[in-house]
Design a protein around this motif. Structure first.
Motif, PDB file in Angstrom:
ATOM      1  N   VAL A   1      -5.009   5.006  -3.189  1.00 51.55           N
ATOM      2  CA  VAL A   1      -4.080   6.112  -2.967  1.00 51.55           C
ATOM      3  C   VAL A   1      -2.884   5.551  -2.209  1.00 51.55           C
ATOM      4  O   VAL A   1      -3.064   4.782  -1.272  1.00 51.55           O
ATOM      5  CB  VAL A   1      -4.738   7.200  -2.089  1.00 51.55           C
ATOM      6  CG1 VAL A   1      -3.753   8.303  -1.757  1.00 51.55           C
ATOM      7  CG2 VAL A   1      -5.978   7.760  -2.760  1.00 51.55           C
ATOM      8  N   THR A   2      -1.667   5.877  -2.647  1.00 55.64           N
ATOM      9  CA  THR A   2      -0.529   5.475  -1.828  1.00 55.64           C
ATOM     10  C   THR A   2       0.286   6.694  -1.475  1.00 55.64           C
ATOM     11  O   THR A   2       0.278   7.701  -2.183  1.00 55.64           O
ATOM     12  CB  THR A   2       0.403   4.475  -2.547  1.00 55.64           C
ATOM     13  OG1 THR A   2       0.921   5.113  -3.693  1.00 55.64           O
ATOM     14  CG2 THR A   2      -0.315   3.206  -2.918  1.00 55.64           C
ATOM     15  N   SER A   3       0.962   6.577  -0.344  1.00 61.22           N
ATOM     16  CA  SER A   3       1.799   7.689   0.077  1.00 61.22           C
ATOM     17  C   SER A   3       3.083   7.159   0.680  1.00 61.22           C
ATOM     18  O   SER A   3       3.069   6.265   1.523  1.00 61.22           O
ATOM     19  CB  SER A   3       1.017   8.536   1.071  1.00 61.22           C
ATOM     20  OG  SER A   3       1.902   9.356   1.770  1.00 61.22           O
ATOM     21  N   GLN A   4       4.191   7.668   0.193  1.00 59.20           N
ATOM     22  CA  GLN A   4       5.524   7.252   0.642  1.00 59.20           C
ATOM     23  C   GLN A   4       5.821   7.930   1.975  1.00 59.20           C
ATOM     24  O   GLN A   4       5.477   9.099   2.171  1.00 59.20           O
ATOM     25  CB  GLN A   4       6.533   7.710  -0.420  1.00 59.20           C
ATOM     26  CG  GLN A   4       7.817   6.945  -0.425  1.00 59.20           C
ATOM     27  CD  GLN A   4       7.630   5.547  -0.983  1.00 59.20           C
ATOM     28  OE1 GLN A   4       6.662   5.273  -1.678  1.00 59.20           O
ATOM     29  NE2 GLN A   4       8.544   4.660  -0.659  1.00 59.20           N
ATOM     30  N   HIS A   5       6.439   7.196   2.896  1.00 58.39           N
ATOM     31  CA  HIS A   5       6.792   7.821   4.178  1.00 58.39           C
ATOM     32  C   HIS A   5       8.238   8.250   4.133  1.00 58.39           C
ATOM     33  O   HIS A   5       9.135   7.492   4.460  1.00 58.39           O
ATOM     34  CB  HIS A   5       6.574   6.833   5.323  1.00 58.39           C
ATOM     35  CG  HIS A   5       5.191   6.273   5.322  1.00 58.39           C
ATOM     36  ND1 HIS A   5       4.078   7.086   5.283  1.00 58.39           N
ATOM     37  CD2 HIS A   5       4.730   5.007   5.339  1.00 58.39           C
ATOM     38  CE1 HIS A   5       2.997   6.325   5.276  1.00 58.39           C
ATOM     39  NE2 HIS A   5       3.358   5.059   5.306  1.00 58.39           N
ATOM     40  N   SER A   6       8.448   9.495   3.763  1.00 58.43           N
ATOM     41  CA  SER A   6       9.826   9.944   3.695  1.00 58.43           C
ATOM     42  C   SER A   6      10.296  10.453   5.064  1.00 58.43           C
ATOM     43  O   SER A   6      11.487  10.598   5.287  1.00 58.43           O
ATOM     44  CB  SER A   6       9.986  11.029   2.636  1.00 58.43           C
ATOM     45  OG  SER A   6       8.978  11.986   2.806  1.00 58.43           O
ATOM     46  N   ARG A   7       9.347  10.718   5.970  1.00 61.66           N
ATOM     47  CA  ARG A   7       9.732  11.193   7.314  1.00 61.66           C
ATOM     48  C   ARG A   7       9.413  10.124   8.344  1.00 61.66           C
ATOM     49  O   ARG A   7       8.602   9.230   8.104  1.00 61.66           O
ATOM     50  CB  ARG A   7       8.963  12.479   7.661  1.00 61.66           C
ATOM     51  CG  ARG A   7       9.150  13.620   6.692  1.00 61.66           C
ATOM     52  CD  ARG A   7      10.583  14.102   6.623  1.00 61.66           C
ATOM     53  NE  ARG A   7      11.110  14.472   7.931  1.00 61.66           N
ATOM     54  CZ  ARG A   7      10.988  15.693   8.461  1.00 61.66           C
ATOM     55  NH1 ARG A   7      10.385  16.643   7.803  1.00 61.66           N
ATOM     56  NH2 ARG A   7      11.491  15.946   9.648  1.00 61.66           N
ATOM     57  N   PHE A   8      10.017  10.233   9.511  1.00 60.74           N
ATOM     58  CA  PHE A   8       9.797   9.299  10.605  1.00 60.74           C
ATOM     59  C   PHE A   8       8.321   9.323  10.989  1.00 60.74           C
ATOM     60  O   PHE A   8       7.754  10.370  11.281  1.00 60.74           O
ATOM     61  CB  PHE A   8      10.665   9.710  11.795  1.00 60.74           C
ATOM     62  CG  PHE A   8      10.698   8.675  12.873  1.00 60.74           C
ATOM     63  CD1 PHE A   8      11.370   7.475  12.680  1.00 60.74           C
ATOM     64  CD2 PHE A   8      10.070   8.899  14.086  1.00 60.74           C
ATOM     65  CE1 PHE A   8      11.413   6.529  13.689  1.00 60.74           C
ATOM     66  CE2 PHE A   8      10.107   7.948  15.093  1.00 60.74           C
ATOM     67  CZ  PHE A   8      10.783   6.757  14.898  1.00 60.74           C
ATOM     68  N   LEU A   9       7.678   8.144  10.995  1.00 61.45           N
ATOM     69  CA  LEU A   9       6.227   8.104  11.053  1.00 61.45           C
ATOM     70  C   LEU A   9       5.666   8.031  12.470  1.00 61.45           C
ATOM     71  O   LEU A   9       4.535   8.426  12.720  1.00 61.45           O
ATOM     72  CB  LEU A   9       5.737   6.896  10.240  1.00 61.45           C
ATOM     73  CG  LEU A   9       4.281   6.948   9.804  1.00 61.45           C
ATOM     74  CD1 LEU A   9       4.066   8.051   8.789  1.00 61.45           C
ATOM     75  CD2 LEU A   9       3.871   5.613   9.209  1.00 61.45           C
ATOM     76  N   LEU A  10       6.467   7.525  13.420  1.00 60.76           N
ATOM     77  CA  LEU A  10       5.926   7.272  14.760  1.00 60.76           C
ATOM     78  C   LEU A  10       5.401   8.525  15.438  1.00 60.76           C
ATOM     79  O   LEU A  10       4.504   8.473  16.259  1.00 60.76           O
ATOM     80  CB  LEU A  10       6.991   6.622  15.652  1.00 60.76           C
ATOM     81  CG  LEU A  10       7.016   5.098  15.639  1.00 60.76           C
ATOM     82  CD1 LEU A  10       8.029   4.594  16.634  1.00 60.76           C
ATOM     83  CD2 LEU A  10       5.638   4.544  15.964  1.00 60.76           C
TER      84      LEU A  10
END
Lengths: 393, 283
Positions: A332-341
């Motif tokens: 499964v992959t997921s793109q980080h479109s939002r700030f992840l910290l």
């Protein structure tokens, strides 16, 4: 009859090895057409047949309606970019580019003009007096392109032209190649084993496996709607499910029973399969969404519960391998479109829900569990993210 | 970096010493001896003289020198012309056959050179198998002489020096990138043009080495014309030997050797100078 460059039933063997088995392709004028496949799949042989360096055992090559199968390489209106460029070391760049025109006995004045135009196109005006050993790999690449295009070929053949360059340069040359194609409009036939090169550059792609064309289509068609397990696994990453149609819900969707998986899964039935028919399915990793909480029930959505077995954070996206019902390891992959910290990412050993829309899986026409591309996926257990060609080097 | 330069010197010192002792000094000695008077006992006399050099005006010499140059040139040309296709064939053969073929090229060296030359004498003998065969087929008449003429000398010279041409040619062709020939064909060149404009320039170094490896020993040929040639096919090597062993006139031999040296070195020197001038002008 419609194509500009046509291969009709081409077969070619080397000893016991069948390099090409009844391959037919039709390439349109002005398009960038890629021959994509692992090494030894026959793509380079087809290119060499097109250039005239190999004779097919059977079949015909037609260029613009004329049969060129028996023409020697020097009498074909095609030019080749060789894998290691094959620039003449005893000549300057200008002499290299002028070579074909001199052979064709083009008047001196015209040669000078056309060579100059080409030098400008590939931005090497200031290096024209140098010899091949004095310039960089990327520059050699451009000389090779200029040397071929200056002859105004009807088709330009490119044999793994970027394989010798490093990753950054490869990406830049890809953009340059695209720009040059826009400028000259010549038909490009591009051989590569690198799926990202093929997808990024081509109008259409032919996927080769063991001397056979598995599928021809645009990048999107090949990625989203692979006909065979080989194509699905060779182009990008995927998950396979093998099951049986147990119930047709309406004209569009069906329920599929998969051994060892609870519950039944819902898929878009574009192949219009009847009940009880065996079916093989491919779901790309990015089609899943992953969460700690159970997603809201939706009749057109499939949901599975599992445990995260491995996580790889790759900056722009994260990869998870989720164990479902012991038997299935789903990527499964997921793109980080939002700030992840600020968020709390899903970690190893957490219980998760993965879900996907019924439209996002795809039914394969043929599944072969002995496919080389599949073996790569399962053998590695956890596939790594290194492009295959870099491992080879 | 002075340390680096020192190291370079140290490394090349043994080979420099070797060249000085075994090449430079003997050559110098030959030139020196050529200016010494001979003494009746076969040694060297006191003082210096130009007399030996004047004796080189001997009316027999020009034809012998001309023959030496001519035969050596033919031999070199033949070795290159035969060597290139043969080396090409070896270099393009599968690896196992390559090794076998190279072995075949080297095997003759396991037999003493003199013995091989005598073997040729047997082959070419008026009563030999080859002669009988040629007569039987009708190519030669019974009184054709295969031995003791320039052709016999040239044939065995080519036989002897061909391996010296094949080795450097093979080394060059083996390294040649054959994709370049594909590229030339792809750009419209015919086979012949591709060979002339891409292949031959590509193995230029190999050809140069092969020419030197054949031409220099060929010019000094002595055993072959001595055993297989007649009085009408003498080469300079025979004269040098004759002056040294029969006449016991070392200065005369030395002067002939020096002359041969100059014959070889002057064209090479001129070639180098010309090339330097040309590249210098371009840069």
């Amino acid at each position: 009859m419609s194509g500009f460059l046509e291969f009709e039933g081409i077969s070619k063997s080397f000893g016991d090895l069948k390099a090409l088995d009844n391959v037919s392709l039709s390439i349109r004028q002005g398009e960038i057409f890629s021959l994509l496949g692992p090494s030894g799949c026959g793509k380079t042989t087809l290119l060499r047949i097109c250039a005239g360096f190999e004779m097919p055992d059977a079949g015909r090559v037609l260029l613009n309606g004329k049969d060129i199968t028996d023409l020697p390489p020097n009498r074909r209106a095609v030019n080749t970019i060789f894998q290691n460029y094959a620039l003449f070391p005893n000549m300057t760049l200008r002499e290299n580019i002028a070579f074909g025109l001199q052979i064709a006995k083009v008047p001196k004045k015209e040669i000078a003009d056309r060579v100059e135009t080409m030098l400008q196109l590939v931005q090497l005006e200031h290096h024209a007096h140098k010899r091949p050993h004095q310039i960089s790999g990327g520059q050699k690449q451009r000389v090779a392109i200029a040397r071929a295009l200056v002859n105004r070929p009807q088709v330009l053949l490119l044999d793994e032209p970027l394989a010798a360059l490093d990753l950054k340069l490869r990406q830049r040359m890809l953009v340059e190649l695209d720009g040059i194609h826009d400028e000259v409009g010549t038909t490009f036939v591009y051989v590569t084993h690198d799926q990202s090169e093929a997808m990024g550059l081509s109008d259409r792609i032919a996927v080769f496996n063991h001397g056979v064309v598995e599928q021809v289509g645009s990048s999107t068609e090949i990625y989203e709607a692979p006909r065979t397990s080989f194509t699905a696994a060779f182009i990008g990453d995927t998950n396979f499910f093998n099951g049986r149609v147990c119930e047709r819900i309406d004209s569009e969707y069906c329920q599929i029973e998969i051994e060892g998986l609870e519950p039944r899964l819902r898929f878009f039935n574009d192949k219009n399969l009847r009940e009880q028919v065996r079916v093989d399915l491919s779901v790309r990793p990015e089609k899943f969404s992953i969460s700690r909480t159970q997603p809201a029930p939706d009749p057109l959505s499939n949901t599975l519960r599992g445990t995260v077995e491995d996580v790889i954070y790759l900056g722009s996206h994260t990869k998870w391998w989720v164990r479902v019902n012991e038997e299935y390891l789903i990527s499964v992959t997921s793109q980080h479109s939002r700030f992840l910290l600020d968020s709390k990412p899903i970690r190893w050993n957490e219980a998760v829900w993965i879900s996907w829309h019924a439209d996002d899986g795809y039914m394969l026409e043929r599944y072969d569990e002995n496919d080389e591309a599949l073996l790569v996926l399962s053998d590695a257990g956890l596939p790594d993210d290194i492009p295959p060609d870099e491992e080879a080097e | 970096m002075p340390g680096q330069r020192m190291k370079g010197w140290m490394i090349s010192l043994p080979s420099m010493a070797w060249l000085t002792v075994f090449f430079l000094l003997p050559t110098l000695m030959i030139f020196i001896i050529a200016f010494k008077p001979a003494n009746p006992l076969g040694g060297l006399g006191e003082g210096w003289t130009l007399r030996t050099w004047l004796e080189l005006g001997n009316p027999n010499y020009p034809s012998i020198i001309w023959r030496t140059l001519r035969l050596s040139f033919y031999c070199t040309a033949a070795c290159i012309l035969l060597g290139i296709p043969f080396s090409y064939y070896i270099a393009r053969a599968p690896e196992r056959r390559q090794r076998a073929l190279l072995l075949l090229v080297i095997i003759p060296f396991w037999t003493n050179f003199l013995i091989r030359v005598f073997a040729w004498k047997a082959v070419l003998h008026p009563e030999g198998a080859l002669k009988h065969m040629l007569v039987a087929v009708g190519i030669a008449s019974p009184d054709t002489m295969l031995l003791y003429n320039e052709w016999a000398v040239l044939l065995v010279m080519v036989y002897t020096y061909l391996p010296f041409a094949i080795m450097p040619l093979y080394a060059a062709i083996e390294k040649f990138d054959f994709a370049l020939l594909d590229a030339a064909l792809d750009l419209g060149a015919g086979r012949a043009t591709a060979m002339r404009r891409v292949f031959l320039p590509g193995i230029r170094r190999g050809i140069q080495t092969a020419v030197l490896m054949v031409l220099i020993p060929a010019l000094g040929s002595y055993v072959i014309p001595d055993i297989l040639g007649g009085p009408s096919s003498e080469m300079l090597g025979n004269k040098i030997a004759q002056r040294a062993f029969a006449d016991r006139n070392l200065p005369h031999s030395a002067a002939l050797s020096a002359l041969l040296c100059l014959c070889v070195m002057l064209p090479m020197l001129m070639g180098t100078l010309l090339r330097r001038k040309r590249t210098g002008g371009a840069a």
